[in-house]
Write a protein that holds these residues in place. Structure first.
Motif, PDB file in Angstrom:
ATOM      1  N   LEU A 328       0.829  -1.212   0.000  1.00 36.97           N
ATOM      2  CA  LEU A 328       0.000   0.000   0.000  1.00 36.97           C
ATOM      3  C   LEU A 328       0.860   1.256   0.000  1.00 36.97           C
ATOM      4  O   LEU A 328       0.579   2.225  -0.731  1.00 36.97           O
ATOM      5  CB  LEU A 328      -0.929  -0.002   1.217  1.00 36.97           C
ATOM      6  CG  LEU A 328      -2.095  -0.987   1.206  1.00 36.97           C
ATOM      7  CD1 LEU A 328      -2.750  -1.056   2.570  1.00 36.97           C
ATOM      8  CD2 LEU A 328      -3.124  -0.596   0.140  1.00 36.97           C
ATOM      9  N   SER A 332      -0.228   2.242  -3.568  1.00 41.04           N
ATOM     10  CA  SER A 332      -1.568   2.812  -3.448  1.00 41.04           C
ATOM     11  C   SER A 332      -1.538   4.313  -3.729  1.00 41.04           C
ATOM     12  O   SER A 332      -0.658   5.035  -3.253  1.00 41.04           O
ATOM     13  CB  SER A 332      -2.131   2.561  -2.053  1.00 41.04           C
ATOM     14  OG  SER A 332      -3.427   3.130  -1.953  1.00 41.04           O
ATOM     15  N   SER A 337      -6.211   4.873   1.986  1.00 42.19           N
ATOM     16  CA  SER A 337      -5.471   3.623   2.145  1.00 42.19           C
ATOM     17  C   SER A 337      -4.054   3.872   2.643  1.00 42.19           C
ATOM     18  O   SER A 337      -3.539   3.143   3.513  1.00 42.19           O
ATOM     19  CB  SER A 337      -5.435   2.846   0.826  1.00 42.19           C
ATOM     20  OG  SER A 337      -6.730   2.459   0.434  1.00 42.19           O
ATOM     21  N   VAL A 340      -4.125   4.752   6.387  1.00 45.71           N
ATOM     22  CA  VAL A 340      -4.323   3.555   7.200  1.00 45.71           C
ATOM     23  C   VAL A 340      -3.042   2.725   7.242  1.00 45.71           C
ATOM     24  O   VAL A 340      -2.659   2.194   8.290  1.00 45.71           O
ATOM     25  CB  VAL A 340      -5.503   2.715   6.662  1.00 45.71           C
ATOM     26  CG1 VAL A 340      -5.556   1.362   7.364  1.00 45.71           C
ATOM     27  CG2 VAL A 340      -6.809   3.457   6.839  1.00 45.71           C
ATOM     28  N   ALA A 341      -2.363   2.622   6.106  1.00 46.75           N
ATOM     29  CA  ALA A 341      -1.122   1.841   6.042  1.00 46.75           C
ATOM     30  C   ALA A 341      -0.044   2.441   6.943  1.00 46.75           C
ATOM     31  O   ALA A 341       0.665   1.710   7.652  1.00 46.75           O
ATOM     32  CB  ALA A 341      -0.625   1.773   4.602  1.00 46.75           C
ATOM     33  N   ILE A 356      -5.119  -2.610  10.280  1.00 43.32           N
ATOM     34  CA  ILE A 356      -5.266  -2.750   8.828  1.00 43.32           C
ATOM     35  C   ILE A 356      -6.489  -3.591   8.476  1.00 43.32           C
ATOM     36  O   ILE A 356      -7.161  -3.353   7.469  1.00 43.32           O
ATOM     37  CB  ILE A 356      -3.984  -3.370   8.206  1.00 43.32           C
ATOM     38  CG1 ILE A 356      -3.989  -3.214   6.677  1.00 43.32           C
ATOM     39  CG2 ILE A 356      -3.826  -4.829   8.579  1.00 43.32           C
ATOM     40  CD1 ILE A 356      -3.757  -1.825   6.209  1.00 43.32           C
ATOM     41  N   LEU A 360      -8.640  -0.556   6.807  1.00 43.32           N
ATOM     42  CA  LEU A 360      -8.585  -0.439   5.341  1.00 43.32           C
ATOM     43  C   LEU A 360      -9.960  -0.453   4.703  1.00 43.32           C
ATOM     44  O   LEU A 360     -10.202   0.444   3.854  1.00 43.32           O
ATOM     45  CB  LEU A 360      -7.692  -1.551   4.792  1.00 43.32           C
ATOM     46  CG  LEU A 360      -7.321  -1.440   3.309  1.00 43.32           C
ATOM     47  CD1 LEU A 360      -6.583  -0.163   3.010  1.00 43.32           C
ATOM     48  CD2 LEU A 360      -6.481  -2.657   2.911  1.00 43.32           C
TER      49      LEU A 360
END
Length: 453
Positions: A328, A332, A337, A340-341, A356, A360
Motif C-alpha cells: 500500500l 496505493s 489507504s 491507514v497503512a 489494517i 482499510l
C-alpha cells in the motif's frame, strides 16, 4: 464474488460465530493462553541452552561449553519446572477457566482438575531406564533386584504427552463440580462462619463427587484395557491426531479456515485455538522438550508445529498483512489507504493486524478476498515443504507472538539462518500476490473527495 461472499456470510459466519463464543471452547482457548508465562520461560531456557551447549558442541567449542555449565544447569532447572510438567500446569489452568465461565469458585475448580489429572498418572515408575542408566555407569552391576516403585511422578506423562488426558479429565471433573455447585448441592455453613471457610466447605461435596467419578473411570479403564488412560490416549488418539496434523492437507486447511474467518471479522486463530493448540501446540511442546535434551534438526519428532505458522505465514498477523502494508505504501494512490497503512505499520511490525484489518478494511472487502486467502496458502506451502525436505530446521522454540518477522523464525528454529531466508522469500512472493489487487483498488470505490481533487 459478491454471491460467494453473501453465501458464506449467510451460512458460514453464524456457525463460526457460535463456535467462537461456545463457553467450553472459550475456556479451553483461555487455558492454553494462560500457560504462556510458563511455556515462554521454558522455551527461553531451551533457546539459551541451544547457544550455550548445542551449537558450541557441534562446532567443537568444548571449553566454552564447560565454562557455561552453571548457566546450562540453571536453564535446566527452569525447563524442569515449566515445560517438563506442562500438563500439570495446563490442568490447573483449564479447571480455573472452566470454573470462570460457570461462575463458581475458580481456585477449587483448578484444584479439582489437577487432582483428576494426577489420578491418571502411572502408579509405578518404569524400571528399564533406571536399569539402563546403572548399567551404563557400571556394566557389571546387579540390577535384578530393582523393582517398580509406587508413587513416582513419571515425567514422560506430565509433559506434552499428557495434554489430551488433562483436557478430557479437566472437562469431566470441573463440569461435574461446577454443575453441582450451581445446583447448590453443597454443605451450608452458618452466616457467622468466615466467608473463606464457608466457601471451602461448600466445595467439598461437588469436589468429592467429581473426583470419585473420575477415579471410577480410571480404575475401570485400567481393569478393562490393562493400560493407564494417559498411555492409552497417547497411543490410540493423540499420536494418530498429531501424525494427521503433520500432513500438508491439514496444514493447508487450517490456514484457509483462519483466513476465511478473519475475512468476516472473526478472529480465526482464536476460534480455531482449540485445534491449533491441542494439535500443533502439543507438537511444539514435544519438539521443545526434545530440543532440551539435545535433539536437533530432522531428529525432532514433528516438522510442523504451532510456531511454524507465526514464523513463516502470519507475518504482521493473519494474512501476512505486513506485506500488504508495504504494498500500500509503495503502490496505493488512495489517500485513505495510505493513511491507514502508515498508522498500521508500527503495530504490523509486531504482528498486530487489527488496524489494517478493520481500518482499510480487509474485512468483507471483496477486492482483497483473493490475496488475503491465497497469499498465506502459498506461503504455508513453501514453508511446509522447505521444512519437510530438510532445507530449514523445524521450529523447536516458543517465541512470543509479537516478535517481528525474520527474527521470529530465526529464534524459533534455534538459530537456523535458513529460517529468515524462507520467511523473506515468503514475504516477497506474498508482496507480488498483493500488488495487483492494491493497484486495482486504486480504481475501485475511490472516496468522492479524492475524485473531486
Amino acid at each position: 464474488m459478491n454471491g460467494l461472499t453473501n453465501f458464506l456470510e449467510k451460512y458460514f459466519v453464524p456457525v463460526a460465530a457460535k463456535i467462537g463464543s461456545q463457553k467450553h471452547l472459550v475456556a479451553l482457548r483461555d487455558a492454553f493462553i494462560s500457560t504462556m508465562p510458563i511455556t515462554m520461560a521454558g522455551s527461553i531456557a531451551v533457546l539459551l541452552n541451544a547457544f550455550f551447549r548445542d551449537f558450541p558442541t557441534s562446532w567443537g567449542w568444548t571449553g566454552f561449553v564447560e565454562a557455561m555449565q552453571p548457566l546450562i544447569g540453571v536453564n535446566g532447572y527452569v525447563w524442569a519446572a515449566t515445560l517438563a510438567i506442562v500438563s500439570l500446569v495446563f490442568s490447573v489452568s483449564l479447571g480455573y477457566n472452566l470454573s470462570k465461565v460457570y461462575e463458581v469458585d475458580r481456585l477449587a475448580g483448578a484444584l479439582v482438575s489437577l487432582a483428576a489429572f494426577v489420578m491418571n498418572l502411572s502408579q509405578t515408575v518404569a524400571v528399564d531406564p533406571i536399569k539402563n542408566a546403572i548399567l551404563a555407569a557400571n556394566p557389571k552391576a546387579d540390577v535384578s533386584m530393582i523393582q517398580p516403585v509406587w508413587g513416582f511422578l513419571d515425567l514422560n506423562q506430565v509433559n506434552g504427552t499428557g495434554l489430551f488426558t488433562a483436557m478430557l479429565f479437566g472437562f469431566i471433573s470441573t463440569i461435574i463440580y461446577a454443575k453441582l455447585m450451581r445446583a447448590n448441592i453443597t454443605i451450608k455453613m452458618p452466616d457467622s462462619v468466615p466467608p473463606a471457610v464457608s466457601k471451602a466447605f461448600a466445595a467439598i461435596i461437588p469436589a468429592l463427587v467429581a473426583l470419585y467419578i473420575c477415579a471410577i473411570i480410571d480404575w475401570s479403564f485400567v481393569k478393562i484395557t490393562g493400560l493407564d488412560v494417559i498411555t492409552w490416549i497417547s497411543k490410540t488418539i493423540q499420536e494418530p491426531l498429531l501424525a494427521l496434523s503433520q500432513g500438508y492437507g491439514a496444514v493447508l486447511l487450517v490456514t484457509f479456515l483462519v483466513q476465511l474467518l478473519w475475512f468476516f471479522g472473526i478472529h480465526g486463530p482464536n476460534v480455531l485455538a482449540p485445534v491449533l493448540e491441542s494439535l500443533w501446540g502439543t507438537a511444539q511442546l514435544n519438539n521443545i522438550n526434545e530440543a532440551a535434551k539435545g535433539v536437533a534438526g530432522s531428529d525432532l519428532p514433528y516438522q510442523w508445529v504451532r510456531g511454524s505458522f507465526d514464523a513463516y505465514v502470519w507475518m504482521g498477523g493473519s494474512g501476512g498483512t505486513l506485506v500488504l502494508i508495504i504494498a500500500l505504501l509503495m503502490f496505493s494512490k488512495r489517500a485513505d489507504s495510505r493513511t491507514v497503512a502508515k498508522l498500521s505499520l508500527g503495530p504490523g511490525i509486531f504482528n498486530i493486524n487489527e488496524p489494517i484489518m478493520f481500518g482499510l478494511p480487509i474485512v468483507l472487502n471483496s477486492i482483497y478476498l483473493i490475496p488475503f486467502i491465497i497469499a498465506p496458502m502459498v506461503m504455508v506451502t513453501i514453508a511446509y515443504f522447505a521444512t519437510t525436505l530438510g532445507l530449514v530446521a523445524p521450529v523447536k522454540i516458543a517465541v512470543v507472538w509479537v516478535m517481528p518477522p525474520l527474527l521470529n523464525s530465526f529464534l524459533a528454529t534455534g538459530g537456523d539462518w535458513m529460517a529468515p531466508v524462507i520467511s523473506l522469500i515468503n514475504m516477497v512472493i506474498a508482496f507480488l500476490i498483493w500488488v495487483p489487487f492494491v493497484i486495482t483498488a486504486n480504481k475501485v470505490g475511490v472516496p468522492e473527495e479524492e475524485m473531486k481533487a
